[in-house]
Design a protein around this motif. Structure first.
Motif, PDB file in Angstrom:
ATOM      1  N   VAL A  46       0.858  -1.197   0.000  1.00 39.32           N
ATOM      2  CA  VAL A  46       0.000   0.000   0.000  1.00 39.32           C
ATOM      3  C   VAL A  46       0.894   1.247   0.000  1.00 39.32           C
TER       4      VAL A  46
ATOM      5  N   PHE B 195       1.117   4.189  -2.948  1.00 38.14           N
ATOM      6  CA  PHE B 195       0.946   5.638  -2.788  1.00 38.14           C
ATOM      7  C   PHE B 195       2.218   6.393  -3.169  1.00 38.14           C
TER       8      PHE B 195
ATOM      9  N   LEU C  29      -4.122  11.622  10.411  1.00 35.33           N
ATOM     10  CA  LEU C  29      -3.525  10.321  10.068  1.00 35.33           C
ATOM     11  C   LEU C  29      -3.765  10.011   8.586  1.00 35.33           C
TER      12      LEU C  29
ATOM     13  N   ALA D 298      -2.194  11.313   6.163  1.00 32.62           N
ATOM     14  CA  ALA D 298      -2.329  12.673   5.626  1.00 32.62           C
ATOM     15  C   ALA D 298      -1.813  12.794   4.203  1.00 32.62           C
ATOM     16  N   GLY D 299      -0.996  11.845   3.760  1.00 33.36           N
ATOM     17  CA  GLY D 299      -0.482  11.890   2.388  1.00 33.36           C
ATOM     18  C   GLY D 299       0.297  13.167   2.135  1.00 33.36           C
TER      19      GLY D 299
ATOM     20  N   ASP E  99       1.912   9.733   8.008  1.00 35.19           N
ATOM     21  CA  ASP E  99       1.638   8.797   6.911  1.00 35.19           C
ATOM     22  C   ASP E  99       2.803   7.822   6.817  1.00 35.19           C
TER      23      ASP E  99
ATOM     24  N   MET F 254       4.546  10.200  -0.535  1.00 39.26           N
ATOM     25  CA  MET F 254       3.473  11.189  -0.287  1.00 39.26           C
ATOM     26  C   MET F 254       4.006  12.272   0.662  1.00 39.26           C
TER      27      MET F 254
ATOM     28  N   GLY G 253      -0.455   3.698  10.891  1.00 37.84           N
ATOM     29  CA  GLY G 253      -1.706   3.875  11.629  1.00 37.84           C
ATOM     30  C   GLY G 253      -2.020   2.727  12.577  1.00 37.84           C
TER      31      GLY G 253
ATOM     32  N   ASN H 180      -7.680   2.189   3.626  1.00 35.19           N
ATOM     33  CA  ASN H 180      -6.421   1.611   3.137  1.00 35.19           C
ATOM     34  C   ASN H 180      -5.618   0.919   4.224  1.00 35.19           C
ATOM     35  N   ILE H 181      -5.980   1.124   5.492  1.00 37.50           N
ATOM     36  CA  ILE H 181      -5.199   0.537   6.585  1.00 37.50           C
ATOM     37  C   ILE H 181      -5.650  -0.908   6.767  1.00 37.50           C
TER      38      ILE H 181
END
Ligand SMILES: C[S@@+](CC[C@H](N)C(=O)[O-])C[C@H]1O[C@@H](n2cnc3c(N)ncnc32)[C@H](O)[C@@H]1O
Length: 230
Positions: free
Chosen positions: A13, A17, A58, A60-61, A80, A85, A103, A124-125
């Motif tokens: 993941v 990103f 959290l 936050a990208g 993040d 990101m 996270g 996504n987590i």
């Protein structure tokens, strides 16, 4: 489409990103048909950031989701686990205290934030319940969580049209603008597999949060869940 691409490990993941970071915000505006800006305004209103508040954003990208809280004078920590990101975010907002962290194991002490928030990240987590418990742990007693996430349109005819958009129109649109179109196939699949509004409310309660409520945006395409730490 198969469910296979949903079974991603956390490092997959993060690297997905990393791969979309450069065009992430532009792609969001295009594929949300301009709605993303309205959703962000609704999040800002729900968080109601004030000077001297300490806020965790959290997942936050690039920190586009953190910016309104900083503009309101709060101390916002964008966190993040995608270094790609975070790099884009740091270039845009060099003064923000970007923190690399997962996270499911937040790198913060207990009860430090007035408000914790997560926009388009919880889905996504890998383990939602663990993330909700971690958010609870780092929130001060009486503090709040605000979650902005894709959800289920409530009006059946609109739900049908939206599902068609997700499965048929979104992938080719993403192919035209995104740096890694596969990430947007994952987006469509992950939205379909995600709990609906009452389902997420139940997960929040299970993780210890109280006074759980939600508000639908764009007919339920997105839901804004709020809850309080006792
Ligand atoms: C769709 S982006 C949302 C970014 C930002 N919140 C926004 O609204 O534009 C999802 C983010 O979640 C992050 N993420 C996914 N799983 C994570 C985890 N376990 N810990 C921290 N961040 C995570 C990804 O790296 C990605 O930056």
């Amino acid at each position: 489409m198969t469910r296979a691409s949903l079974d991603k490990q956390p490092h997959e993941v993060a690297s997905m990103f990393d791969g979309v970071a450069a065009n992430y915000d532009l792609t969001n505006d295009v594929i949300s048909l301009g709605q993303a800006r309205l959703w962000r305004k609704a999040v800002a209103a729900a968080v109601d950031a004030r000077p001297a508040q300490k806020i965790l954003d959290l997942a936050a990208g690039t920190a586009t989701s953190s910016q309104p809280f900083a503009q309101a004078g709060a101390y916002v920590v964008p966190c993040d686990f995608s270094l790609g990101m975070l790099e884009v975010g740091k270039r845009r907002h060099p003064w923000m205290p970007f923190t690399a962290g997962d996270g499911m194991r937040l790198p913060f002490k207990d009860e430090v934030f007035d408000t914790v928030t997560i926009s388009f990240g919880l889905r996504n987590i890998q383990d939602t319940e663990t993330a909700l418990r971690e958010l609870y742990r780092v929130t001060k007693p009486g503090g709040r969580v605000v979650i902005c996430e894709f959800s289920q349109p409530t009006w059946a005819p609109f739900r049908t049209v939206y599902t068609e958009y997700l499965m048929r129109a979104l992938p080719p649109t993403a192919r035209a603008v995104a740096s890694n179109p596969d990430a947007y196939v994952y987006l469509a699949e992950s939205i379909r597999a995600w709990p609906d509004q009452p389902g997420l409310a139940a997960l929040l309660q299970k993780a210890g949060w109280s006074k759980v409520a939600w508000r639908n945006l764009t007919g339920g395409v997105v839901a804004l869940h709020r809850a309080t730490r006792a």
